[in-house]
Write a protein that holds these residues in place. Structure first.
Motif, PDB file in Angstrom:
ATOM      1  N   ASN A 295       9.861  18.070 -13.502  1.00  0.00           N
ATOM      2  CA  ASN A 295       9.685  16.643 -13.766  1.00  0.00           C
ATOM      3  C   ASN A 295       9.460  15.835 -12.497  1.00  0.00           C
ATOM      4  O   ASN A 295       8.889  14.743 -12.535  1.00  0.00           O
ATOM      5  N   ALA A 296       9.916  16.358 -11.359  1.00  0.00           N
ATOM      6  CA  ALA A 296       9.681  15.665 -10.087  1.00  0.00           C
ATOM      7  C   ALA A 296       8.197  15.502  -9.807  1.00  0.00           C
ATOM      8  O   ALA A 296       7.782  14.584  -9.099  1.00  0.00           O
ATOM      9  N   PHE A 297       7.377  16.371 -10.388  1.00  0.00           N
ATOM     10  CA  PHE A 297       5.932  16.306 -10.150  1.00  0.00           C
ATOM     11  C   PHE A 297       5.248  15.257 -11.023  1.00  0.00           C
ATOM     12  O   PHE A 297       4.023  15.126 -10.997  1.00  0.00           O
ATOM     13  N   SER A 298       6.031  14.484 -11.767  1.00  0.00           N
ATOM     14  CA  SER A 298       5.466  13.339 -12.471  1.00  0.00           C
ATOM     15  C   SER A 298       5.147  12.210 -11.499  1.00  0.00           C
ATOM     16  O   SER A 298       4.429  11.267 -11.837  1.00  0.00           O
ATOM     17  N   ASN A 299       5.667  12.288 -10.283  1.00  0.00           N
ATOM     18  CA  ASN A 299       5.483  11.255  -9.266  1.00  0.00           C
ATOM     19  C   ASN A 299       4.878  11.890  -8.015  1.00  0.00           C
ATOM     20  O   ASN A 299       5.462  12.796  -7.426  1.00  0.00           O
ATOM     21  N   ASP A 300       3.705  11.422  -7.604  1.00  0.00           N
ATOM     22  CA  ASP A 300       3.008  12.029  -6.465  1.00  0.00           C
ATOM     23  C   ASP A 300       3.818  11.938  -5.173  1.00  0.00           C
ATOM     24  O   ASP A 300       3.805  12.856  -4.352  1.00  0.00           O
ATOM     25  N   SER A 301       4.500  10.820  -4.964  1.00  0.00           N
ATOM     26  CA  SER A 301       5.279  10.670  -3.735  1.00  0.00           C
ATOM     27  C   SER A 301       6.408  11.680  -3.668  1.00  0.00           C
ATOM     28  O   SER A 301       6.661  12.295  -2.629  1.00  0.00           O
TER      29      SER A 301
ATOM     30  N   ARG B 104       4.964  15.190  -3.157  1.00  0.00           N
ATOM     31  CA  ARG B 104       4.568  15.376  -1.758  1.00  0.00           C
ATOM     32  C   ARG B 104       5.795  15.609  -0.886  1.00  0.00           C
ATOM     33  O   ARG B 104       5.788  16.442   0.026  1.00  0.00           O
ATOM     34  N   SER B 105       6.853  14.868  -1.171  1.00  0.00           N
ATOM     35  CA  SER B 105       8.087  15.025  -0.401  1.00  0.00           C
ATOM     36  C   SER B 105       8.672  16.418  -0.589  1.00  0.00           C
ATOM     37  O   SER B 105       9.116  17.062   0.374  1.00  0.00           O
ATOM     38  N   ILE B 106       8.671  16.907  -1.827  1.00  0.00           N
ATOM     39  CA  ILE B 106       9.225  18.236  -2.109  1.00  0.00           C
ATOM     40  C   ILE B 106       8.441  19.314  -1.389  1.00  0.00           C
ATOM     41  O   ILE B 106       9.014  20.249  -0.808  1.00  0.00           O
ATOM     42  N   LEU B 107       7.106  19.199  -1.387  1.00  0.00           N
ATOM     43  CA  LEU B 107       6.286  20.229  -0.764  1.00  0.00           C
ATOM     44  C   LEU B 107       6.276  20.141   0.760  1.00  0.00           C
ATOM     45  O   LEU B 107       5.710  21.000   1.422  1.00  0.00           O
ATOM     46  N   SER B 108       6.893  19.103   1.307  1.00  0.00           N
ATOM     47  CA  SER B 108       7.001  19.019   2.760  1.00  0.00           C
ATOM     48  C   SER B 108       8.434  19.274   3.213  1.00  0.00           C
ATOM     49  O   SER B 108       8.697  20.187   3.994  1.00  0.00           O
ATOM     50  N   SER B 109       9.397  18.517   2.681  1.00  0.00           N
ATOM     51  CA  SER B 109      10.772  18.640   3.165  1.00  0.00           C
ATOM     52  C   SER B 109      11.571  19.739   2.474  1.00  0.00           C
ATOM     53  O   SER B 109      12.565  20.214   3.023  1.00  0.00           O
ATOM     54  N   LYS B 110      11.158  20.158   1.251  1.00  0.00           N
ATOM     55  CA  LYS B 110      11.934  21.151   0.507  1.00  0.00           C
ATOM     56  C   LYS B 110      11.113  22.391   0.151  1.00  0.00           C
ATOM     57  O   LYS B 110      11.518  23.168  -0.714  1.00  0.00           O
ATOM     58  N   ARG B 111       9.996  22.581   0.789  1.00  0.00           N
ATOM     59  CA  ARG B 111       9.093  23.649   0.379  1.00  0.00           C
ATOM     60  C   ARG B 111       9.747  25.026   0.465  1.00  0.00           C
ATOM     61  O   ARG B 111       9.653  25.833  -0.474  1.00  0.00           O
ATOM     62  N   THR B 112      10.438  25.299   1.547  1.00  0.00           N
ATOM     63  CA  THR B 112      11.047  26.627   1.719  1.00  0.00           C
ATOM     64  C   THR B 112      12.120  26.886   0.675  1.00  0.00           C
ATOM     65  O   THR B 112      12.147  27.963   0.058  1.00  0.00           O
ATOM     66  N   THR B 113      13.008  25.929   0.454  1.00  0.00           N
ATOM     67  CA  THR B 113      14.105  26.139  -0.489  1.00  0.00           C
ATOM     68  C   THR B 113      13.609  26.172  -1.934  1.00  0.00           C
ATOM     69  O   THR B 113      14.108  26.974  -2.746  1.00  0.00           O
ATOM     70  N   VAL B 114      12.637  25.322  -2.270  1.00  0.00           N
ATOM     71  CA  VAL B 114      12.093  25.355  -3.631  1.00  0.00           C
ATOM     72  C   VAL B 114      11.365  26.671  -3.880  1.00  0.00           C
ATOM     73  O   VAL B 114      11.424  27.238  -4.976  1.00  0.00           O
TER      74      VAL B 114
ATOM     75  N   ALA C 161       0.806  -1.220   0.000  1.00  0.00           N
ATOM     76  CA  ALA C 161       0.000   0.000   0.000  1.00  0.00           C
ATOM     77  C   ALA C 161       0.836   1.266   0.000  1.00  0.00           C
ATOM     78  O   ALA C 161       0.336   2.351  -0.262  1.00  0.00           O
ATOM     79  N   SER C 162       2.129   1.122   0.278  1.00  0.00           N
ATOM     80  CA  SER C 162       2.982   2.286   0.479  1.00  0.00           C
ATOM     81  C   SER C 162       3.528   2.849  -0.819  1.00  0.00           C
ATOM     82  O   SER C 162       3.794   2.110  -1.757  1.00  0.00           O
ATOM     83  N   PRO C 163       3.747   4.178  -0.874  1.00  0.00           N
ATOM     84  CA  PRO C 163       4.453   4.759  -2.013  1.00  0.00           C
ATOM     85  C   PRO C 163       5.924   4.362  -2.021  1.00  0.00           C
ATOM     86  O   PRO C 163       6.595   4.503  -3.016  1.00  0.00           O
TER      87      PRO C 163
ATOM     88  N   CYS D  42      14.180   8.846  -4.962  1.00  0.00           N
ATOM     89  CA  CYS D  42      14.493  10.214  -4.539  1.00  0.00           C
ATOM     90  C   CYS D  42      13.532  10.680  -3.439  1.00  0.00           C
ATOM     91  O   CYS D  42      13.925  11.396  -2.514  1.00  0.00           O
ATOM     92  N   ALA D  43      12.266  10.263  -3.548  1.00  0.00           N
ATOM     93  CA  ALA D  43      11.296  10.614  -2.499  1.00  0.00           C
ATOM     94  C   ALA D  43      11.685   9.976  -1.176  1.00  0.00           C
ATOM     95  O   ALA D  43      11.619  10.602  -0.115  1.00  0.00           O
ATOM     96  N   SER D  44      12.112   8.710  -1.229  1.00  0.00           N
ATOM     97  CA  SER D  44      12.465   7.998   0.002  1.00  0.00           C
ATOM     98  C   SER D  44      13.752   8.526   0.625  1.00  0.00           C
ATOM     99  O   SER D  44      13.961   8.395   1.826  1.00  0.00           O
ATOM    100  N   SER D  45      14.628   9.105  -0.184  1.00  0.00           N
ATOM    101  CA  SER D  45      15.913   9.585   0.343  1.00  0.00           C
ATOM    102  C   SER D  45      15.869  11.048   0.755  1.00  0.00           C
ATOM    103  O   SER D  45      16.888  11.606   1.167  1.00  0.00           O
ATOM    104  N   ALA D  46      14.706  11.683   0.641  1.00  0.00           N
ATOM    105  CA  ALA D  46      14.593  13.102   0.986  1.00  0.00           C
ATOM    106  C   ALA D  46      15.047  13.349   2.418  1.00  0.00           C
ATOM    107  O   ALA D  46      14.660  12.637   3.344  1.00  0.00           O
ATOM    108  N   GLY D  47      15.875  14.365   2.581  1.00  0.00           N
ATOM    109  CA  GLY D  47      16.354  14.722   3.906  1.00  0.00           C
ATOM    110  C   GLY D  47      17.495  13.872   4.416  1.00  0.00           C
ATOM    111  O   GLY D  47      17.925  14.028   5.558  1.00  0.00           O
TER     112      GLY D  47
END
Length: 660
Positions: free
Chosen positions: A500-506, A509-519, A173-175, A456-461
């Motif tokens: 292109n990172a937005f081609s993958n929902d996971s 989601r990771s970018i908008l949580s862990s990288k939102r300020t820098t992006v 069930a997991s991304p 890349c989503a799993s390795s965020a942070g």
């Protein structure tokens, strides 16, 4: 003589939740909390029934945190009598990881001893988890871990030892299957060590844990009842008893509505809806009933903002459903924008804008190789780095994306991805930005592979996060005005990479949580860049960010209730984004395409915004948003004649007239 009361807090995940939750759920969860009460020289907790040990001597070892809960004026004999009474209620076969657990027990004990309650960051954890898409997907799996056997049936392997099967189902069930399996296995191992329930020994079932229901607050004292009233906007209280046949008839509907309505009403965190079950024969449940004059069961009492609004006696299913919907509609009215007709905006697809063009990969390899050779003396193990990137990485891209490849090459495994990341970081530290754009363009293309983007989503942070390293380099370039002109190709490919990172929902989601300020920093600066291609790429990324938010908000308003208030940090970010987009629109006088993407982005940010009335609308007035948009339609607003495309003109007019 009073006695101190303490709460011992443990993390069942042993730190994995804090490390992995953001990537898996998009929400930071610092632990899977297990708690126990320490009083009268004993540590008391709920697992395989009510368990008692010396403080700090349970298998959990040393507590992660000790919370002072005050003092109790009760004596130990009175508390022991209370525990004896509660043993018939907190039995092993009733345990459920989400809705009836150790924290339910400690909350009741603290309420009995002190009149207080455990901290909300502990008690609201199940609702916080289930409010995420990942948590909702795992709910059936977790329920199956605690499903009871039918009368007379032999225990099934899943009932007796759920950990392996639960972890496998969670992974599916997991991304990110690997991370999900690690986290669920850790929690399951701790659960089994704590004596979490095996099959019911008497063959009876527990209806409240047989259904896929939401976390239902079970209150056995007035303190815990009032705490739920205080921390939730809407509350539905079900007063029941073991000997009440009508209660058993309507209980499945109560549980079904609890799951459906808390899911769609943003329950948790103190602003949602809570469903409470009070058994008049358990603990001090009769005192809770007496406070509200309840003498018969079933009785339902409805609360809004802590105040009683309605009372319903009996098992009238249709009337109960109607009253629940009425309370939630009054507590969480639909967003005002649901009444707007916006045909031009509805035509705008929320699919991300992607940069899928495959460059001449041999040329990319040659160019990157020449840069490495020219700076070989400053690059650690330059020949190895060159071989990894220009042979292995380029070879994968050729086999995966080149149209002339005979058979599509499989996706890379984790070992290869780690090698490519380490080589990438080596070059990022050694080469100047003007020489890095071939490398960034390689990752831009690779992110279109779902396996790569999931990794890349799993390795965020973590140190293994390649796109974080690329982003840091881009931000350093933007902070140096003298280097911006020469670094334009690197900035351009970085913006396209994040699009292109937005081609993958996971990954999105990771970018908008862990990288939102820098992006956001990258976006705000790039939207005003002097180069039109950079502005186009920045507008595309802005569109993808806004469209991703829009999709989630549309899903929320498809239901009757919501969306609901954001955190203060999220609201501030939304204000910053709206301000930046409006400034970019005002400054864009060359490209109609950029104006189109930015206007659509603005519309997605404004429509269904939880803070539109309170923060966004006043901002739009101050920034004169209507005039900014309408100016694009006039001569000189964008090109000599203004925006000419009829669809873009319609979109600008509707956004300015109805959303601004």
């Amino acid at each position: 003589m009073s006695s101190p009361v303490q709460l011992y807090v443990y993390d069942l995940s042993n730190g994995l939740a804090k490390q992995l939750s953001l990537q898996l759920t998009g929400k930071q969860i610092d632990g899977i909390w297990h708690t126990s009460v320490v009083v009268f020289g004993q540590e008391i907790f709920y697992g395989q029934g009510i368990c008692i040990t010396r403080p700090g001597q349970s298998h959990h070892g040393k507590p992660l945190q000790i919370v002072d809960m005050g003092e109790t004026a009760l004596d130990q004999e009175t508390f022991n009598e209370y525990l004896q009474e509660m043993r018939s209620h907190y039995t092993a076969d009733k345990y459920h990881l989400l809705e009836f657990n150790c924290n339910s027990f400690t909350n009741d004990c603290v309420g009995f001893l002190t009149g207080g309650s455990i901290p909300s960051w502990i008690s609201d954890l199940p609702s916080d988890f289930l409010s995420t898409p990942f948590g909702a997907a795992l709910r059936p799996t977790i329920d199956n871990m605690y499903r009871r056997p039918v009368p007379g049936a032999a225990p099934t392997p899943a009932t007796v030892q759920p950990s392996a099967q639960a972890a496998a189902a969670a992974a599916a069930a997991s991304p990110n299957p690997q991370l999900a399996a690690s986290l669920l296995q850790a929690v399951a191992s701790q659960a089994m060590a704590n004596g979490f329930p095996s099959a019911s020994t008497n063959g009876t079932s527990t209806p409240s844990t047989q259904t896929v229901a939401s976390p239902i607050h079970i209150c056995t004292n007035t303190a815990s009842f009032h705490n739920v009233l205080k921390t939730h906007k809407a509350v539905i209280a079900f007063f029941t008893s073991e000997t009440c046949p009508p209660c058993r008839m309507i209980e499945p509907l109560f549980e079904q509505l609890a799951w459906n309505r808390t899911k769609t009403s943003g329950a948790g965190g103190g602003a949602g809806v809570a469903f409470i079950k009070v058994d008049l024969g358990v603990g001090m449940g009769n005192a809770v009933a007496g406070e509200y004059g309840v003498r018969v069961t079933p009785t339902f009492i409805f609360f809004k903002d802590g105040q009683k609004t309605h009372e319903l006696k009996g098992a009238d299913k249709a009337e109960f459903t109607s009253q629940v919907d009425l309370l939630l509609w009054e507590s969480f009215p639909p967003h005002a924008h649901t009444k707007l007709t916006l045909p031009a905006l509805n035509k705008v697809s929320t699919k991300p804008i992607l940069f899928t063009q495959v460059p001449a990969l041999d040329t990319v390899s040659t160019k990157l190789g020449s840069f490495i050779d020219a700076s070989a003396s400053s690059i650690s193990q330059a020949p190895v780095v060159k071989q990894i990137l220009t042979t292995e990485f380029i070879g994968y891209l050729k086999g995966r994306f080149s149209s002339d490849s005979k058979a599509q090459q499989p996706s890379p495994n984790q070992t290869l991805l780690m090698k490519w990341t380490e080589a990438t970081k080596t070059l990022l530290n050694a080469l100047p930005p003007p020489q890095l754009f071939p490398l960034t363009d390689m990752w831009r293309l690779a992110l279109l592979d779902e396996v790569v983007s999931n990794w890349c989503a799993s390795s965020a942070g973590t140190p293994s996060d390649p796109i974080q390293a690329i982003l840091v380099k881009a931000l350093a370039t933007l902070s140096n005005p003298d280097a911006q002109a020469s670094a334009r190709p690197y900035l351009l490919t970085t913006l396209r990479l994040f699009s292109n990172a937005f081609s993958n929902d996971s990954l999105a989601r990771s970018i908008l949580s862990s990288k939102r300020t820098t992006v956001t920093t990258l976006l705000v600066s790039s939207l005003l860049h002097t180069d039109a291609s950079v502005r186009t790429a920045a507008a595309s990324l802005t569109f993808n960010v806004a469209a991703f938010l829009q999709k989630g908000r549309v899903e929320a308003v498809k239901e009757k209730y919501g969306p609901f208030a954001e955190s203060e940090e999220e609201a501030e970010w939304e204000v910053e984004m709206v301000s930046a987009v409006l400034e970019a629109i005002a400054n864009e006088v060359q490209s109609e395409d950029i104006v189109h993407r930015l206007t659509a982005s603005l519309a997605f940010l404004l429509r269904f915004s939880p803070v539109h009335e309170t923060q966004i609308a006043p901002l739009l007035d101050v920034l004169q948003a209507k005039n900014t948009l309408r100016a694009k339609l006039e001569k000189g607003g964008c090109g000599e004649e203004g925006v000419r495309n009829p669809e873009v003109r319609n979109l600008i007019q509707q956004v300015s007239d109805k959303l601004c």
